[in-house]
Write a protein that holds these residues in place. Structure first.
Motif, short mmCIF file in Angstrom:
data_model
loop_
_atom_site.label_atom_id
_atom_site.label_comp_id
_atom_site.label_asym_id
_atom_site.label_seq_id
_atom_site.Cartn_x
_atom_site.Cartn_y
_atom_site.Cartn_z
N ASP A 125 -6.20 -48.25 -5.98
CA ASP A 125 -5.28 -47.62 -6.92
C ASP A 125 -4.12 -46.95 -6.18
O ASP A 125 -4.05 -46.98 -4.95
CB ASP A 125 -6.02 -46.66 -7.85
N ASN A 168 -7.34 -44.97 -3.46
CA ASN A 168 -8.78 -45.01 -3.67
C ASN A 168 -9.24 -46.47 -3.78
O ASN A 168 -8.57 -47.29 -4.40
CB ASN A 168 -9.16 -44.27 -4.95
N ARG A 193 -12.02 -49.16 -5.08
CA ARG A 193 -13.11 -49.38 -6.04
C ARG A 193 -13.74 -50.74 -5.74
O ARG A 193 -13.11 -51.62 -5.16
CB ARG A 193 -12.57 -49.36 -7.48
N SER A 236 -14.17 -44.70 -7.95
CA SER A 236 -13.75 -44.71 -6.55
C SER A 236 -14.94 -44.60 -5.61
O SER A 236 -15.85 -43.79 -5.80
CB SER A 236 -12.79 -43.54 -6.29
N SER A 296 -11.53 -43.49 0.05
CA SER A 296 -10.08 -43.62 0.18
C SER A 296 -9.69 -44.34 1.46
O SER A 296 -10.33 -44.16 2.52
CB SER A 296 -9.42 -42.24 0.15
#
Length: 536
Positions: free
Chosen positions: A264, A268, A270, A277, A280
């Motif tokens: 994102d 983060n 996924r 999440s 990072s």
């Protein structure tokens, strides 16, 4: 573990619509992530780790003030860049900016051809009208401004639009768009980590809905066969539609999320679209992520999950075969490449596989078969310059000069500075006996060539030879020889230029080299005899 090939990157989570079924948390007040941060933390490292394709989405990606610059950066690192947006901000100037930086594909959300239905599902009045206005404006552009971008639509299936899926696809095709994808509505925001109860039966799985869905999916199958390359849904995905709604654990399939990196705007990571999440990229690389316990826990969950039908599991299974086919062509194995491309076409028709199958046949001298494959692919990708160029090369070898002239016109209409357009026109001028015009056009082809192709230099040198511009002819034929000293005809034509310049001893040496490389050519032997006669 094999790393991902696809990147799904959310440029921003902000959005100018209010879709009731959106699975993303809005971050309306979040700061914009800078181009430099995205490039250094996402694009550059993932490209180095093997990612080749990227989808830039949101939220609404075009809200980001530097969206075009982000796309430009992505195009520097990845071979194929797609933008998925809601279409309300996709005006002509934005479209042309995306085209200029190298975006290959744009997908726009369109949830039906009835304004009230689309607007309801997008949560804002007037959305349908604006989107269709933008799309029609783009389609109406001259080819030179339209470019090669594949412009298509994505429709999320819902009870409000399930009766009009086929007619929506026909509407999209009729207004001149290139592709259409249907995906089911997913009634949950997160599946992992497992937490709250997720109902096994889809809330839309009512008998009336399912009966209409069956009819519409069958109609989409027919449409898919009628217009190969238009419907992005594979047959395998269409097969799973009903099972997605009625099976408590979803359709039987193997999750394909491992081929993707989902990141994102705040960097983060996924595991998939419906995963919270896992950490990072500010702290770990993608490779490090896929080796830690958090990822492995998700991966174990993924292997058992059957709860989505976003299409990851069906992403071009034939695409791997197609890529293998092009790899085989690159190492001059056209027979093996042909078998691989044909296998890819046997799984699912794609213009890329058809193009590759045509190239493999072209390399083996099967010109009629290659021509048929190129022409069929161009029915679906009429602005693809690579396809136009390869079809032009087939027509050139077959001496179909009128058709070649049409191909040259189409290429230069799309891209006025394209080398092949000038090359084909120059060769046509040679054929028609206009040497000065051939020199002008082939010089233009040479000046616009970005590939440093030996043939461009040779053909320009040959045109100069025929126009009696012998000094220039020698210069550029020698350039071609430097690039490929083993091609006999280069040396033969050099011998002709040298004789014209009065350097007959050098001409003899050049002709002898041509004979050494290919002793079967009687024209070389005859020319050498002529040279020896004048020397005597």
């Amino acid at each position: 573990m094999t790393g991902p090939k696809y990147l799904h990157f959310q440029v921003t989570e902000r959005c100018n619509l209010n879709c009731p079924g959106c699975y993303l948390p809005a971050r309306d007040g979040a700061a914009w992530t800078s181009v430099n941060t995205i490039e250094e933390s996402v694009f550059k490292p993932l490209a180095s780790e093997g990612v080749r394709y990227v989808t830039l989405t949101g939220g609404e990606p075009l809200l980001h003030p530097d969206c075009v610059a982000i796309c430009e950066s992505a195009c520097r690192y990845f071979s194929d860049v797609q933008v998925v947006c809601n279409g309300t901000l996709l005006d002509i100037s934005t479209y042309e900016a995306l085209r200029e930086v190298g975006v290959r594909e744009i997908k726009v959300s369109l949830d039906g051809l009835i304004p009230d239905v689309h607007n309801l599902l997008r949560g804002r009045a007037g959305t349908f009208e604006k989107v269709v206005e933008n799309l029609k404006s783009i389609v109406g552009l001259p080819l030179i401004r339209r470019g090669e971008i594949n412009l298509g639509c994505i429709c999320t299936v819902h009870p409000e639009n399930v009766k009009i899926l086929e007619s929506t696809a026909e509407f999209v095709r009729t207004i001149g768009l290139d592709s259409m994808l249907f995906q089911p509505f997913h009634p949950y925001g997160s599946l992992y980590p497992p937490g709250g109860k997720v109902s096994g039966v889809h809330p839309h799985a009512q008998n009336d809905f399912l009966a209409v869905l069956d009819e519409q999916v069958e109609a989409l199958r027919v449409l898919r066969n009628r217009y190969p390359g238009f419907l992005d849904n594979t047959l395998a995905m269409l097969d799973k539609f009903k099972a997605f709604y009625v099976n408590p654990m979803g359709p039987e399939q193997v999750c394909g999320a491992d081929r993707f990196a989902f990141i994102d705007s705040e960097l983060n990571v996924r595991g998939c679209l419906f995963c919270r999440s896992l950490g990072s990229l500010k702290h770990k690389s993608m490779t490090e992520f896929r080796e830690n316990k958090v990822w492995k826990s998700f991966d174990n969950f993924r292997l058992r999950c059957r709860r989505c039908l976003m299409g990851c599991q069906f992403v071009d299974k034939g695409k791997d075969l197609t890529e293998l086919g092009f790899s085989l062509l690159s190492v001059e194995k056209p027979v093996e490449a042909r078998e691989v491309f044909d296998a890819a076409l046997g799984m699912e028709y794609s213009t890329e596989a058809a193009h590759g199958a045509g190239l493999a046949r072209f390399r083996k001298g099967e010109l009629n078969s290659a021509q048929s494959l190129f022409e069929e692919a161009l029915l679906h990708k009429s602005r693809n310059l690579f396809l136009l160029g390869d079809l032009g090369s087939v027509l050139l070898q077959q001496g179909q000069w009128d058709r070649l002239a049409d191909i040259a016109r189409r290429i230069l209409t799309i891209s006025p500075e394209h080398t092949l357009g000038y090359r084909f026109r120059g060769l046509i001028a040679r054929h028609e006996g206009h040497p000065d015009e051939a020199v002008r056009l082939l010089r233009r082809a040479m000046e616009t060539d970005q590939s440093n192709d030996k043939w461009v230099f040779f053909e320009y040198g040959l045109a100069c030879l025929e126009a009696r511009q012998l000094v220039t002819a020698e210069k550029y034929i020698r350039v071609a020889i430097e690039k490929d000293p083993g091609f006999s005809w280069y040396h033969y034509r050099l011998a002709m230029a040298l004789r014209g310049l009065g350097r007959k001893s050098e001409a003899v040496d050049a002709c002898k080299e041509a004979i050494r490389l290919d002793s079967s050519q009687k024209v070389f032997q005859k020319f050498l005899s002529e040279l020896n006669g004048t020397l005597a």
